[in-house]
Enzyme design. Structure first.
Site, PDB file in Angstrom:
ATOM      1  N   SER A 147       0.886  -1.179   0.000  1.00 34.12           N
ATOM      2  CA  SER A 147       0.000   0.000   0.000  1.00 34.12           C
ATOM      3  C   SER A 147       0.919   1.223   0.000  1.00 34.12           C
ATOM      4  O   SER A 147       1.906   1.245   0.739  1.00 34.12           O
ATOM      5  CB  SER A 147      -0.854   0.025   1.272  1.00 34.12           C
ATOM      6  N   SER A 183       6.602   0.459  10.425  1.00 30.04           N
ATOM      7  CA  SER A 183       5.418   0.854   9.669  1.00 30.04           C
ATOM      8  C   SER A 183       5.749   2.010   8.733  1.00 30.04           C
ATOM      9  O   SER A 183       6.447   2.944   9.116  1.00 30.04           O
ATOM     10  CB  SER A 183       4.320   1.216  10.666  1.00 30.04           C
ATOM     11  N   LYS A 184       5.244   1.884   7.490  1.00 30.64           N
ATOM     12  CA  LYS A 184       5.527   2.923   6.492  1.00 30.64           C
ATOM     13  C   LYS A 184       4.990   4.271   6.945  1.00 30.64           C
ATOM     14  O   LYS A 184       5.628   5.297   6.780  1.00 30.64           O
ATOM     15  CB  LYS A 184       4.880   2.559   5.147  1.00 30.64           C
ATOM     16  N   SER A 185       3.776   4.238   7.531  1.00 29.04           N
ATOM     17  CA  SER A 185       3.156   5.499   7.900  1.00 29.04           C
ATOM     18  C   SER A 185       3.775   6.102   9.170  1.00 29.04           C
ATOM     19  O   SER A 185       3.625   7.280   9.441  1.00 29.04           O
ATOM     20  CB  SER A 185       1.651   5.327   8.054  1.00 29.04           C
ATOM     21  N   ALA A 196       6.919   6.338   9.530  1.00 29.94           N
ATOM     22  CA  ALA A 196       8.228   6.805   9.090  1.00 29.94           C
ATOM     23  C   ALA A 196       9.373   5.928   9.585  1.00 29.94           C
ATOM     24  O   ALA A 196      10.386   6.423  10.060  1.00 29.94           O
ATOM     25  CB  ALA A 196       8.433   8.263   9.504  1.00 29.94           C
TER      26      ALA A 196
END
Ligand code: GLU
Length: 301
Positions: A13, A229-231, A233
Site C-alpha cells: 500500500s 510501519s511505512k506510515s 516513518a
C-alpha cells in the site's frame, strides 16, 4: 519445460516509503516464487486515498527496481479496478451474502466493535456494506510457515466490511478479487495479515474463487518491539545501499550469510541468493527483531 503453476506477488500500500520490513516480504516472496520457477507480480494497493502519501507508489516501484526485484507482468494498480470490486459486491448483495449496515462505531461498542447483528437506531445516508458471516464460519488452513491456523470468524471478527461508509473499498474485498484476477497461487506476506486470511478465505468461498496457498513471514520489529510501519516513518530503504540491505534481509530470512559473500554486484547477489535459497530455513516465527544484538555488536550491517 512445463510452466510452473506458481504465481506469487508483492502488494504494498502506498502509505509511505518501503522499509526493512517491506523488503522482508518483497524479497521473501520473490525468492519463493523464483525458487519454484514461478512468476512474481507487483500490485499497488492504492485503495485508501486518506492514508496515501503523494509519490509513495512511484517511489516504492523505483526502489524495487533498484533492488533488482522486477515483476513478470505490468504493475496492477487497484485504482483501476473499481468496476471489478463493484461487480463482486453486487454478486454478494444479489446472493444475499452481503448487506447494507447502518450501525455506527458507538452502536458496536457494546460488542467490542464486532458486528453480529444490526443494532443501528438511525439510518445513515452512507451505509457500509458487510459480508454476512454465518454460523458456520470456523476457518482452518495450513500456513506454509506458521503451521495450522484456526479462526472462528463470527465470534472473533463478526460481519466484516466490504465497502466502507466513506465509499472506499475494504482491503479484504479488493485483495481477494485481485489475487484471483492475477491468478495468484501463493500469497507470501507479513504475519500481521495472518488474522485477515480466514476472512479472505470466507470471501473466496462466497464469490466462488479459488483459495491460494498462504505463507506468512515473520513481522519485523524495531528494538523497542514495535512493528516497522511505512506510515510511522520507519527508516526507509536506501537505493545506495541495495547490497547490504539485501544481505541483511537474507540473514533475517534465516539463510546462510556466507552464501552471498562472493557477490559484489546486485545481479550476482540475486543469482547467488537463488542458487542457495533454502525455504526450510525460513524462521517459523510470527515476529523477529530487525537488528539482532549480535549484528549490532559486530557492526555487520
Ligand atoms: N497492501 C498490504 C500492505 O501493504 C499487503 C496486502 C497483502 O499482501 O495481502 O500491508
Amino acid at each position: 519445460m512445463p510452466a510452473s503453476p506458481y504465481r506469487g506477488r508483492f502488494a504494498p500500500s502506498p502509505t509511505g516509503l518501503l522499509h526493512a520490513g517491506s523488503l522482508l516480504a518483497a524479497f521473501g516472496s520473490w525468492l519463493l516464487a523464483r525458487h519454484a520457477q514461478g512468476q512474481w507480480l507487483v500490485r499497488v494497493e492504492d485503495l485508501d486515498p486518506p492514508r496515501e502519501v503523494a509519490g509513495a507508489a512511484r517511489a516504492q516501484l523505483e526502489m524495487l527496481g533498484n533492488l533488482g526485484l522486477h515483476g513478470d507482468a505490468p504493475v496492477l494498480w487497484q485504482h483501476n479496478r473499481h468496476d471489478a470490486y463493484e461487480a463482486a459486491l453486487k454478486q454478494l448483495l444479489d446472493a444475499g451474502l452481503a448487506f447494507e449496515c447502518h450501525c455506527s462505531r458507538s452502536d458496536l461498542a457494546a460488542t467490542g466493535g464486532i458486528h453480529q447483528r444490526c443494532v443501528a437506531r438511525v439510518r445513515r445516508a452512507d451505509p457500509a456494506v458487510r459480508l454476512r458471516v454465518g454460523g458456520d464460519s470456523i476457518v482452518t488452513f495450513q500456513d506454509g510457515l506458521q503451521g495450522a491456523q484456526r479462526q472462528d470468524v463470527q465470534a472473533e471478527v463478526g460481519d466484516f466490511v466490504l465497502r466502507r461508509a466513506d465509499g472506499c473499498w475494504a482491503y479484504q474485498l479488493a485483495v481477494v478479487v485481485d489475487d484471483a484476477y492475477q491468478g495468484i497461487t501463493d500469497v507470501v506476506r507479513g504475519a500481521d495479515l495472518l488474522d485477515s486470511t480466514p476472512r479472505q478465505i470466507l470471501l473466496q468461498r462466497a464469490l466462488g474463487l479459488p483459495t491460494p496457498r498462504y505463507l506468512h513471514l515473520p513481522l519485523l520489529l524495531d528494538a523497542q518491539g514495535h512493528k516497522l510501519s511505512k506510515s510511522d516513518a520507519a527508516t526507509p530503504l536506501d537505493a545506495d545501499h541495495a547490497l547490504p540491505q539485501l544481505r541483511a534481509t537474507w540473514a533475517l530470512l534465516g539463510q546462510a550469510p556466507a552464501a552471498l559473500d562472493a557477490a559484489d554486484s546486485l545481479s550476482r547477489t540475486l543469482q547467488l541468493a537463488l542458487q542457495h535459497f533454502d525455504p526450510a530455513a525460513l524462521p517459523a516465527q510470527r515476529q523477529i527483531y530487525a537488528a539482532p544484538h549480535n549484528r549490532v555488536a559486530t557492526g555487520a550491517d
